[in-house]
Design a protein around this motif. Structure first.
Motif, mmCIF file in Angstrom:
data_model
loop_
_atom_site.group_PDB
_atom_site.id
_atom_site.type_symbol
_atom_site.label_atom_id
_atom_site.label_comp_id
_atom_site.label_asym_id
_atom_site.label_seq_id
_atom_site.Cartn_x
_atom_site.Cartn_y
_atom_site.Cartn_z
ATOM 1 N N LEU A 189 -20.809 -5.606 -19.836
ATOM 2 C CA LEU A 189 -19.732 -5.308 -19.209
ATOM 3 C C LEU A 189 -19.723 -4.417 -17.715
ATOM 4 O O LEU A 189 -20.613 -3.766 -17.443
ATOM 5 C CB LEU A 189 -18.784 -4.494 -20.147
ATOM 6 N N LEU A 190 -19.312 -4.953 -16.581
ATOM 7 C CA LEU A 190 -19.298 -4.309 -15.583
ATOM 8 C C LEU A 190 -17.910 -4.304 -14.674
ATOM 9 O O LEU A 190 -17.239 -5.085 -14.861
ATOM 10 C CB LEU A 190 -20.062 -5.216 -14.582
ATOM 11 N N VAL A 191 -17.813 -2.850 -14.332
ATOM 12 C CA VAL A 191 -16.565 -2.525 -13.386
ATOM 13 C C VAL A 191 -16.593 -2.965 -12.080
ATOM 14 O O VAL A 191 -17.766 -2.466 -11.602
ATOM 15 C CB VAL A 191 -16.091 -1.040 -13.528
ATOM 16 N N LEU A 192 -15.664 -3.899 -11.283
ATOM 17 C CA LEU A 192 -15.860 -4.423 -10.146
ATOM 18 C C LEU A 192 -15.239 -3.425 -9.198
ATOM 19 O O LEU A 192 -14.349 -2.629 -9.589
ATOM 20 C CB LEU A 192 -15.372 -5.805 -10.069
ATOM 21 N N THR A 193 -15.432 -3.487 -7.903
ATOM 22 C CA THR A 193 -14.723 -2.938 -6.847
ATOM 23 C C THR A 193 -13.578 -3.642 -6.525
ATOM 24 O O THR A 193 -12.679 -2.853 -5.876
ATOM 25 C CB THR A 193 -15.697 -2.737 -5.692
ATOM 26 N N GLU A 194 -13.407 -4.974 -6.924
ATOM 27 C CA GLU A 194 -12.225 -5.708 -6.736
ATOM 28 C C GLU A 194 -11.076 -5.082 -7.311
ATOM 29 O O GLU A 194 -11.079 -4.768 -8.749
ATOM 30 C CB GLU A 194 -12.362 -7.204 -6.803
ATOM 31 N N ARG A 195 -9.735 -4.819 -6.611
ATOM 32 C CA ARG A 195 -8.632 -4.080 -7.414
ATOM 33 C C ARG A 195 -7.706 -5.302 -7.465
ATOM 34 O O ARG A 195 -7.920 -6.298 -7.032
ATOM 35 C CB ARG A 195 -8.063 -3.425 -6.432
ATOM 36 N N PHE A 196 -6.640 -4.997 -8.364
ATOM 37 C CA PHE A 196 -5.584 -5.978 -8.889
ATOM 38 C C PHE A 196 -4.400 -5.036 -9.055
ATOM 39 O O PHE A 196 -4.425 -3.712 -9.045
ATOM 40 C CB PHE A 196 -5.869 -6.525 -10.139
#
Length: 315
Positions: free
Chosen positions: A211-218
């Motif tokens: 699991l990895l949290v991305l810098t891309e936002r939604f």
């Protein structure tokens, strides 16, 4: 824990336990005795009647209570069992907050009620199943996903499905916009907009890895309300199974997720299920051996025969 929170917690701890030494308070709040001495002085200057007895410790003046709340025994037991549940099922951060809440609740109970609550709690125990006991990494994932949802950050992970896709592959890499977490039948599920499928999907946390949290936002959709969300039901395959009367009660107790109807007949219990594909029910049917028989569909009957032949060859 900041100083203000610690001062209140010290008052509640003294109210709950009566007399405590500075070293005991230092261990409880993971600080030094010197800090506890300063905290006690600050409480005294603020008007809290803390009494120090040489060789014994600190206590509150008799009759001093905070805050003015009143719980019945049943209410207190309900709240404390709730903290037990949070500690078992939620991530480490919420588990710690549940422990703090438990101490505060116990501290504000009058001594008589506290004793009754303690006795009542000894008669109730929450036992987590193997799956819902939540391995350490799974609790970490819950905390990571909870943070990503609040911060509206996309996440990426490897996902393993219980049943292979049409291309025969059970594993895939997904990038999703997480909308919420749901505890379903003891298992954590994430509701998310999947970039690959371009629609809302459900992902079991226990089947995630890397699991990895991305810098891309939604952007969290304004019209999505988790409490009101109901997934579309695409289980359109009807399955009917008959069980021998001697084990009918065991099948009822198994509470199979796909079970929809139970009807008692002279020859046994007839159960109706709705699934997406027969593989979702096949292992469960096989686990009951010759005590159950598939009435329909024929495709499931054929698969059971095939598996029975394979087992015969192995033995």
């Amino acid at each position: 824990m900041n100083k203000t929170d610690r001062l209140l917690a010290i008052v509640l701890e003294l109210q709950r336990k009566g007399v405590l030494r500075a070293e005991d308070l230092a261990v409880t709040f993971e600080t030094s005795r010197r800090t506890i001495y300063r905290d006690i002085q600050a409480l005294s200057e603020a008007g809290v009647p803390v009494v120090g007895s040489p060789g014994q410790g600190y206590s509150l003046m008799e009759g001093y209570f905070l805050p003015p709340l009143s719980f019945t025994v049943e209410e207190a037991v309900s709240l404390l069992i709730g903290t037990d549940f949070v500690q078992q099922k939620f991530d480490v951060s919420y588990g710690a907050k549940a422990e703090t809440s438990r101490r505060k609740i116990e501290a504000i109970l009058p001594e008589g009620v506290r004793k009754e609550v303690s006795r009542a709690r000894t008669t109730i125990r929450l036992l987590a199943t193997d799956e819902s006991a939540n391995k350490g990494w799974e609790k970490e994932y819950i905390e990571i996903l909870r943070s990503a949802i609040l911060e509206e950050c996309k996440v990426k992970f490897c996902y393993s499905k219980a049943i292979s896709e049409t291309d025969g592959n059970r594993h895939s890499v997904r990038t999703v916009s997480p909308y919420g977490l749901v505890l379903l039948n003891g298992s954590w599920m994430m509701i998310a907009k999947c970039d690959l499928r371009q629609e809302l999907r459900h992902f079991r946390v226990s089947r995630m890895s890397d699991l990895l949290v991305l810098t891309e936002r939604f952007k969290y959709p304004s019209d999505f309300i988790l409490q009101d969300y109901r997934p579309s039901d695409d289980r359109d395959l009807r399955v009917r199974i008959q069980a021998d009367p001697d084990i009918a009660h065991l099948l009822v107790e198994s509470k199979n997720f796909y079970m929809e109807e139970l009807v008692n007949h002279q020859n046994g219990l007839v159960m109706t299920f709705r699934v997406r594909q027969i593989e979702e029910l096949l292992p469960w049917v096989l686990s009951w051996g010759a005590d159950v028989v598939v009435l329909e569909p024929e495709t499931l009957r054929s698969r059971v025969r095939e598996e029975a032949v394979k087992m015969m060859k192995r033995y």
